[in-house]
Design a protein around this motif. Structure first.
Motif, short mmCIF file in Angstrom:
data_model
loop_
_atom_site.label_atom_id
_atom_site.label_comp_id
_atom_site.label_asym_id
_atom_site.label_seq_id
_atom_site.Cartn_x
_atom_site.Cartn_y
_atom_site.Cartn_z
N ARG A 253 -53.47 -53.67 19.17
CA ARG A 253 -52.89 -52.45 19.74
C ARG A 253 -51.38 -52.61 19.92
NH1 ARG A 253 -57.66 -52.76 23.46
NH2 ARG A 253 -59.21 -51.39 22.57
N SER A 254 -50.74 -51.53 20.35
CA SER A 254 -49.30 -51.56 20.61
C SER A 254 -49.00 -52.59 21.69
CB SER A 254 -48.82 -50.20 21.09
OG SER A 254 -49.00 -49.24 20.08
N PRO A 255 -47.90 -53.32 21.55
CA PRO A 255 -47.56 -54.32 22.56
C PRO A 255 -47.19 -53.71 23.90
CG PRO A 255 -45.94 -54.31 20.76
CD PRO A 255 -46.97 -53.30 20.44
N LYS A 256 -47.57 -54.42 24.96
CA LYS A 256 -47.26 -54.00 26.33
C LYS A 256 -46.75 -55.21 27.10
CE LYS A 256 -50.46 -50.16 26.73
NZ LYS A 256 -51.42 -49.49 27.60
N LEU A 257 -46.07 -54.94 28.20
CA LEU A 257 -45.63 -56.01 29.09
C LEU A 257 -46.86 -56.61 29.76
CD1 LEU A 257 -42.52 -54.23 30.55
CD2 LEU A 257 -42.52 -56.23 29.07
N ASP A 258 -46.86 -57.91 29.91
CA ASP A 258 -48.05 -58.60 30.37
C ASP A 258 -47.64 -59.76 31.28
OD1 ASP A 258 -51.12 -59.01 29.56
OD2 ASP A 258 -50.17 -60.97 29.72
N ILE A 259 -48.27 -59.84 32.45
CA ILE A 259 -48.06 -60.95 33.38
C ILE A 259 -49.40 -61.64 33.56
CG2 ILE A 259 -47.38 -61.65 35.71
CD1 ILE A 259 -45.77 -59.01 35.86
N ARG A 260 -49.45 -62.93 33.21
CA ARG A 260 -50.70 -63.70 33.39
C ARG A 260 -50.42 -65.18 33.24
NH1 ARG A 260 -54.93 -61.50 31.15
NH2 ARG A 260 -53.75 -59.63 30.68
N ASP A 261 -51.41 -65.99 33.61
CA ASP A 261 -51.34 -67.44 33.44
C ASP A 261 -51.75 -67.78 32.01
OD1 ASP A 261 -50.63 -68.01 36.10
OD2 ASP A 261 -52.73 -67.90 36.73
N TRP A 262 -51.00 -68.72 31.43
CA TRP A 262 -51.28 -69.18 30.07
C TRP A 262 -51.37 -70.70 30.04
CZ3 TRP A 262 -52.26 -66.01 25.99
CH2 TRP A 262 -51.91 -64.68 26.13
N ALA A 263 -52.31 -71.21 29.23
CA ALA A 263 -52.37 -72.64 28.95
C ALA A 263 -51.13 -73.02 28.14
CB ALA A 263 -53.64 -72.98 28.18
N PRO A 264 -50.77 -74.30 28.14
CA PRO A 264 -49.57 -74.71 27.41
C PRO A 264 -49.55 -74.29 25.93
CG PRO A 264 -50.31 -76.49 28.82
CD PRO A 264 -51.37 -75.41 28.89
N ASP A 265 -50.70 -74.23 25.28
CA ASP A 265 -50.76 -73.86 23.86
C ASP A 265 -50.95 -72.35 23.63
OD1 ASP A 265 -53.38 -73.47 24.65
OD2 ASP A 265 -54.22 -75.01 23.35
N HIS A 266 -51.01 -71.58 24.69
CA HIS A 266 -51.23 -70.13 24.65
C HIS A 266 -52.57 -69.74 24.01
CE1 HIS A 266 -46.78 -69.70 25.36
NE2 HIS A 266 -47.32 -68.93 26.30
N GLU A 267 -53.50 -70.68 23.89
CA GLU A 267 -54.81 -70.36 23.35
C GLU A 267 -55.76 -69.86 24.43
OE1 GLU A 267 -55.81 -70.18 20.13
OE2 GLU A 267 -53.70 -70.52 19.70
N LYS A 268 -55.54 -70.28 25.67
CA LYS A 268 -56.36 -69.83 26.80
C LYS A 268 -55.46 -69.11 27.77
CE LYS A 268 -59.62 -73.66 26.56
NZ LYS A 268 -60.19 -74.80 27.29
N MET A 269 -56.06 -68.11 28.44
CA MET A 269 -55.29 -67.35 29.41
C MET A 269 -56.16 -67.03 30.61
SD MET A 269 -56.76 -65.04 27.11
CE MET A 269 -55.69 -65.09 25.74
N GLY A 270 -55.48 -66.79 31.73
CA GLY A 270 -56.17 -66.37 32.94
C GLY A 270 -56.13 -64.86 33.07
N LYS A 271 -56.64 -64.39 34.19
CA LYS A 271 -56.59 -62.95 34.45
C LYS A 271 -55.14 -62.55 34.67
CE LYS A 271 -61.14 -62.66 36.49
NZ LYS A 271 -61.92 -62.34 37.69
N GLY A 272 -54.85 -61.33 34.31
CA GLY A 272 -53.48 -60.87 34.45
C GLY A 272 -53.43 -59.36 34.52
N ILE A 273 -52.23 -58.85 34.32
CA ILE A 273 -52.00 -57.42 34.36
C ILE A 273 -51.15 -57.03 33.15
CG2 ILE A 273 -50.04 -57.73 35.91
CD1 ILE A 273 -50.73 -54.97 37.09
N THR A 274 -51.53 -55.95 32.50
CA THR A 274 -50.81 -55.42 31.35
C THR A 274 -50.28 -54.05 31.72
OG1 THR A 274 -52.26 -56.64 29.86
CG2 THR A 274 -51.04 -54.81 28.91
N LEU A 275 -48.99 -53.84 31.46
CA LEU A 275 -48.32 -52.61 31.89
C LEU A 275 -47.60 -51.92 30.74
CD1 LEU A 275 -46.57 -54.22 34.98
CD2 LEU A 275 -48.54 -52.70 35.08
#
Length: 78
Positions: free
Chosen positions: A34-56
């Motif tokens: 989809r179209s890119p959006k601003l996103d705040i969340r926790d990321w693993a060092p390799d960006h392969e895993k992520m935590g819960k977050g918010i997309t705006l």
């Protein structure tokens, strides 16, 4: 559960970092093509895993900025 795909278009910065290397970041992310959006969340060092977050959307981010500015100004007056 279907696979969730993501593409980080731009990293704006890190808000915090945990001892295990995970970082809370502000990024421009496209989820599932989809179209890119601003996103705040926790990321693993390799960006392969992520935590819960918010997309705006940009409109939501602008409103959040307005609300945060007001809240921080209020805190200064107290």
């Amino acid at each position: 559960m279907p696979d969730i795909t993501h593409d980080i278009h731009k990293n704006y910065g890190t808000l915090s970092e945990e001892r295990n290397g995970w970082k809370k970041e502000l990024n421009l992310v496209s989820w599932n093509g989809r179209s890119p959006k601003l996103d705040i969340r926790d990321w693993a060092p390799d960006h392969e895993k992520m935590g819960k977050g918010i997309t705006l959307s940009k409109e939501e981010a602008a409103k959040l900025l307005e609300l945060l500015t007001a809240a921080l100004e209020e805190d200064k007056r107290e």
